[in-house]
Design an enzyme around this catalytic site. Structure first.
Site, PDB file in Angstrom:
ATOM      1  N   LYS A 120       0.861  -1.187   0.000  1.00 54.49           N
ATOM      2  CA  LYS A 120       0.000   0.000   0.000  1.00 54.49           C
ATOM      3  C   LYS A 120       0.887   1.223   0.000  1.00 54.49           C
ATOM      4  O   LYS A 120       2.054   1.156   0.427  1.00 54.49           O
ATOM      5  CB  LYS A 120      -0.894   0.013   1.248  1.00 54.49           C
ATOM      6  CG  LYS A 120      -2.164   0.806   1.073  1.00 54.49           C
ATOM      7  CD  LYS A 120      -3.246   0.004   0.372  1.00 54.49           C
ATOM      8  CE  LYS A 120      -4.493   0.849   0.130  1.00 54.49           C
ATOM      9  NZ  LYS A 120      -5.615   0.019  -0.346  1.00 54.49           N
ATOM     10  N   GLY A 231     -20.277   6.679   3.227  1.00 54.98           N
ATOM     11  CA  GLY A 231     -19.245   6.999   2.232  1.00 54.98           C
ATOM     12  C   GLY A 231     -19.805   6.808   0.844  1.00 54.98           C
ATOM     13  O   GLY A 231     -20.421   5.765   0.560  1.00 54.98           O
ATOM     14  N   GLY A 233     -17.934   7.563  -2.210  1.00 52.00           N
ATOM     15  CA  GLY A 233     -16.888   7.787  -3.200  1.00 52.00           C
ATOM     16  C   GLY A 233     -16.945   6.684  -4.232  1.00 52.00           C
ATOM     17  O   GLY A 233     -18.022   6.153  -4.541  1.00 52.00           O
ATOM     18  N   ASN A 234     -15.799   6.302  -4.725  1.00 51.80           N
ATOM     19  CA  ASN A 234     -15.753   5.240  -5.736  1.00 51.80           C
ATOM     20  C   ASN A 234     -16.491   3.995  -5.241  1.00 51.80           C
ATOM     21  O   ASN A 234     -17.354   3.455  -5.933  1.00 51.80           O
ATOM     22  CB  ASN A 234     -14.282   4.912  -6.040  1.00 51.80           C
ATOM     23  CG  ASN A 234     -14.155   3.684  -6.916  1.00 51.80           C
ATOM     24  OD1 ASN A 234     -14.434   2.574  -6.479  1.00 51.80           O
ATOM     25  ND2 ASN A 234     -13.773   3.867  -8.150  1.00 51.80           N
ATOM     26  N   GLY A 236     -18.483   3.351  -2.209  1.00 52.93           N
ATOM     27  CA  GLY A 236     -19.860   3.485  -1.707  1.00 52.93           C
ATOM     28  C   GLY A 236     -20.833   3.943  -2.778  1.00 52.93           C
ATOM     29  O   GLY A 236     -21.969   3.454  -2.859  1.00 52.93           O
TER      30      GLY A 236
HETATM   31  P1  NAD Z   1     -13.052   7.764  -2.200  1.00 55.18           P
HETATM   32  O1  NAD Z   1     -12.030   8.771  -1.913  1.00 55.18           O
HETATM   33  O2  NAD Z   1     -13.495   7.584  -3.590  1.00 55.18           O
HETATM   34  O3  NAD Z   1     -14.346   8.003  -1.298  1.00 55.18           O
HETATM   35  C1  NAD Z   1     -14.329   8.071   0.088  1.00 55.18           C
HETATM   36  C2  NAD Z   1     -15.714   8.486   0.546  1.00 55.18           C
HETATM   37  O4  NAD Z   1     -15.771   8.455   1.979  1.00 55.18           O
HETATM   38  C3  NAD Z   1     -16.105   9.899   0.133  1.00 55.18           C
HETATM   39  O5  NAD Z   1     -17.480   9.928  -0.164  1.00 55.18           O
HETATM   40  C4  NAD Z   1     -15.824  10.713   1.413  1.00 55.18           C
HETATM   41  O6  NAD Z   1     -16.611  11.902   1.474  1.00 55.18           O
HETATM   42  C5  NAD Z   1     -16.262   9.711   2.440  1.00 55.18           C
HETATM   43  N1  NAD Z   1     -15.698   9.942   3.765  1.00 55.18           N
HETATM   44  C6  NAD Z   1     -14.457  10.311   4.109  1.00 55.18           C
HETATM   45  N2  NAD Z   1     -14.347  10.398   5.436  1.00 55.18           N
HETATM   46  C7  NAD Z   1     -15.549  10.046   5.940  1.00 55.18           C
HETATM   47  C8  NAD Z   1     -16.083   9.934   7.234  1.00 55.18           C
HETATM   48  N3  NAD Z   1     -15.333  10.206   8.317  1.00 55.18           N
HETATM   49  N4  NAD Z   1     -17.364   9.537   7.365  1.00 55.18           N
HETATM   50  C9  NAD Z   1     -18.116   9.257   6.278  1.00 55.18           C
HETATM   51  N5  NAD Z   1     -17.676   9.345   5.031  1.00 55.18           N
HETATM   52  C10 NAD Z   1     -16.420   9.757   4.869  1.00 55.18           C
HETATM   53  O7  NAD Z   1     -12.468   6.380  -1.609  1.00 55.18           O
HETATM   54  P2  NAD Z   1     -12.872   4.901  -2.031  1.00 55.18           P
HETATM   55  O8  NAD Z   1     -11.929   4.461  -3.081  1.00 55.18           O
HETATM   56  O9  NAD Z   1     -14.332   4.843  -2.256  1.00 55.18           O
HETATM   57  O10 NAD Z   1     -12.484   4.091  -0.710  1.00 55.18           O
HETATM   58  C11 NAD Z   1     -13.390   3.935   0.375  1.00 55.18           C
HETATM   59  C12 NAD Z   1     -12.938   2.754   1.217  1.00 55.18           C
HETATM   60  O11 NAD Z   1     -12.910   1.578   0.404  1.00 55.18           O
HETATM   61  C13 NAD Z   1     -11.539   2.875   1.805  1.00 55.18           C
HETATM   62  O12 NAD Z   1     -11.506   2.208   3.054  1.00 55.18           O
HETATM   63  C14 NAD Z   1     -10.677   2.115   0.812  1.00 55.18           C
HETATM   64  O13 NAD Z   1      -9.470   1.642   1.362  1.00 55.18           O
HETATM   65  C15 NAD Z   1     -11.631   0.974   0.478  1.00 55.18           C
HETATM   66  N6  NAD Z   1     -11.348   0.292  -0.781  1.00 55.18           N
HETATM   67  C16 NAD Z   1     -11.264   0.975  -1.957  1.00 55.18           C
HETATM   68  C17 NAD Z   1     -11.049   0.277  -3.134  1.00 55.18           C
HETATM   69  C18 NAD Z   1     -11.028   0.966  -4.472  1.00 55.18           C
HETATM   70  O14 NAD Z   1     -11.001   0.247  -5.478  1.00 55.18           O
HETATM   71  N7  NAD Z   1     -11.073   2.269  -4.557  1.00 55.18           N
HETATM   72  C19 NAD Z   1     -10.882  -1.111  -3.115  1.00 55.18           C
HETATM   73  C20 NAD Z   1     -10.982  -1.789  -1.895  1.00 55.18           C
HETATM   74  C21 NAD Z   1     -11.211  -1.071  -0.736  1.00 55.18           C
END
Ligand code: NAD
Length: 422
Positions: A120, A231, A233-234, A236
């Site tokens: 990571k 959440g 983002g990507n 959620g």
């Molecule tokens: P992202 O940056 O696209 O989105 C993150 C989201 O979480 C945003 O909507 C942000 O506003 C929200 N957020 C941030 N802090 C917050 C809080 N305290 N309370 C509520 N919401 C909050 O990130 P992502 O890629 O969607 O990643 C989200 C999670 O999924 C992380 O734990 C990441 O490690 C995990 N993940 C991501 C991927 C991927 O392919 N992107 C794969 C596996 C796991």
């Protein structure tokens, strides 16, 4: 060259000082080996990363001043193949967070049966404070500092929190400039035009749905479940769309500023549109505003944490009313919260299984880049579904045999596979 002062508290982890994610990750390992012992040699190897690098990335800011950003890459284990794992941009990102995430990647690739190891990366930064040009210079700078240890057969980064396909394209381009390697197989999660894979953007949410669907009947949930998602983002945001498209009712969504609830169901595309237009979910028609803490405690069938780690602790775990928790974020509960869920008989689908769709499609992207192929979205999702159906049932079966919870079972499956490699 003049240097800008570092923002105060830039390197602190104030909100989760007592919930060190790496300590929590190692606690999960200890709990798992209590039900499925492993050799001492493997345990020693898995208790610390194989390599960790911290870099100071100089970035010329738009005002002409130079600012230094702390960057990280933790290569946890390559026992099963090249290191693989995303890069996070966040003001609270530090070594312990990146270490934990790299450890979970090691377990995740093994649970998914992908021949890759775990890594990571991260940068301590609030990207919302940077212009697009500053963000590009920072992203290219991270690659300049770390490219000697990256590569298509060495270490393959991907997106994570606050890192986008565009950022992956900058990084991939910088890597190509520095090394001459034109395969584009060193970074995954790229835009389609830059060698990305069909389906990668939606992969983690889609994969989470496939895992849920493989378990739904076994955990006694109906065909139309009420889902609350923290959440958007990507991960959620895409999960909300996929669950809605498959007949489930998304009752709550949130971002870092807060959330909204409508027990009758939200339209995820409209919520996303509202956020784009207004910068937050406030004022979304027909919905009630709630805090992120309230969202976690809503009565619902499935709670999906899809933001950050340590959201569910011993303070709020007993208040959770969901019938099932599907961890699309990495590390949402502390081990104490985990015990509370187990005591209350709430099935928790662990992150290392539930969100493994992302790295799985990343491995498809890598394979396509190396072979010079481009697979259709239908092919990608078909392969993803097959793999996750199989591995989810495998973990479920292992939990039955070991008479344990799904996290310990997922670890047991992963550890068995890692232990087979000499
Ligand atoms: P992202 O940056 O696209 O989105 C993150 C989201 O979480 C945003 O909507 C942000 O506003 C929200 N957020 C941030 N802090 C917050 C809080 N305290 N309370 C509520 N919401 C909050 O990130 P992502 O890629 O969607 O990643 C989200 C999670 O999924 C992380 O734990 C990441 O490690 C995990 N993940 C991501 C991927 C991927 O392919 N992107 C794969 C596996 C796991």
């Amino acid at each position: 060259m003049r240097f800008a002062p570092q923002p105060k508290g830039h390197f602190a982890r104030p909100s989760i000082m007592n919930n060190n994610p790496f300590q929590n990750a190692l606690a999960q390992l200890s709990r798992a080996i209590a039900v499925k012992p492993i050799s001492k040699e493997l345990l020693v190897r898995l208790r610390s990363p194989e390599r960790e690098v911290k870099v100071s990335v100089p970035v010329k800011m738009d005002d002409g001043l130079m600012r230094i950003f702390e960057g990280y890459r933790v290569q946890y284990s390559n026992a099963r193949g090249p290191y693989k794992g995303g890069i996070r941009y966040h003001p609270n990102t530090d070594f312990d967070e990146v270490r934990a995430l790299a450890f979970w990647m090691t377990m995740k690739c093994a649970v998914a049966g992908i021949s890759m190891g775990g890594a990571k990366g991260g940068i301590t930064v609030d990207p919302k404070q940077l212009s697009s040009g500053e963000l590009e210079r920072l992203s290219r700078g991270w690659v300049r500092m770390l490219y000697p240890i990256l590569g298509p057969h060495a270490d393959i980064p991907a997106p994570d929190v606050n890192t986008t396909p565009e950022i992956m394209a900058w990084m991939s381009d910088e890597y190509e400039k520095l090394t001459g390697d034109k395969s584009r197989a060193t970074f995954t999660g790229k835009p389609l035009k830059d060698g990305g894979s069909e389906g990668r953007a939606a992969a983690t949410g889609m994969g989470g749905f496939y895992v849920f669907d493989a378990l739904r009947e076994a955990v006694g949930l109906q065909a139309s479940a009420k889902v609350a998602i923290q959440g958007m983002g990507n991960v959620g945001g895409n999960a909300a769309k996929v669950f809605k498209d498959h007949g489930h009712v998304v009752i709550a969504m949130s971002d870092s500023k807060g959330g909204i609830v409508n027990e009758g169901g939200l339209e995820p595309d409209a919520v996303e549109e509202h956020k784009k237009k207004h910068g937050s979910l406030r004022g979304f028609p027909g919905a009630r505003e709630i805090t992120n803490e309230e969202l976690l405690e809503l009565p619902c069938d499935v709670l999906i944490p899809a933001a950050l780690e340590n959201q569910i602790t011993r303070e709020n775990a007993s208040a959770i009313k969901a019938k099932m928790i599907l961890e699309l974020a990495n590390g949402p509960p502390t081990p104490e919260a985990e015990d509370i869920h187990i005591g209350r008989n709430i099935p928790v689908v662990p992150d290392i299984l539930a969100n493994s769709g992302g790295v799985t499609v990343s491995s498809f992207e890598w394979e396509q880049n190396l072979k010079g192929e481009h697979w259709s979205e239908e092919d990608v999702f078909h392969k993803l579904k097959d793999l996750l159906d199989r591995e989810t049932k495998n973990v479920w079966q292992c939990a039955k045999v070991l008479k344990t919870d799904l996290r310990r079972a997922a670890f047991a499956v992963a550890l068995e596979r890692i232990g087979q490699i000499r």
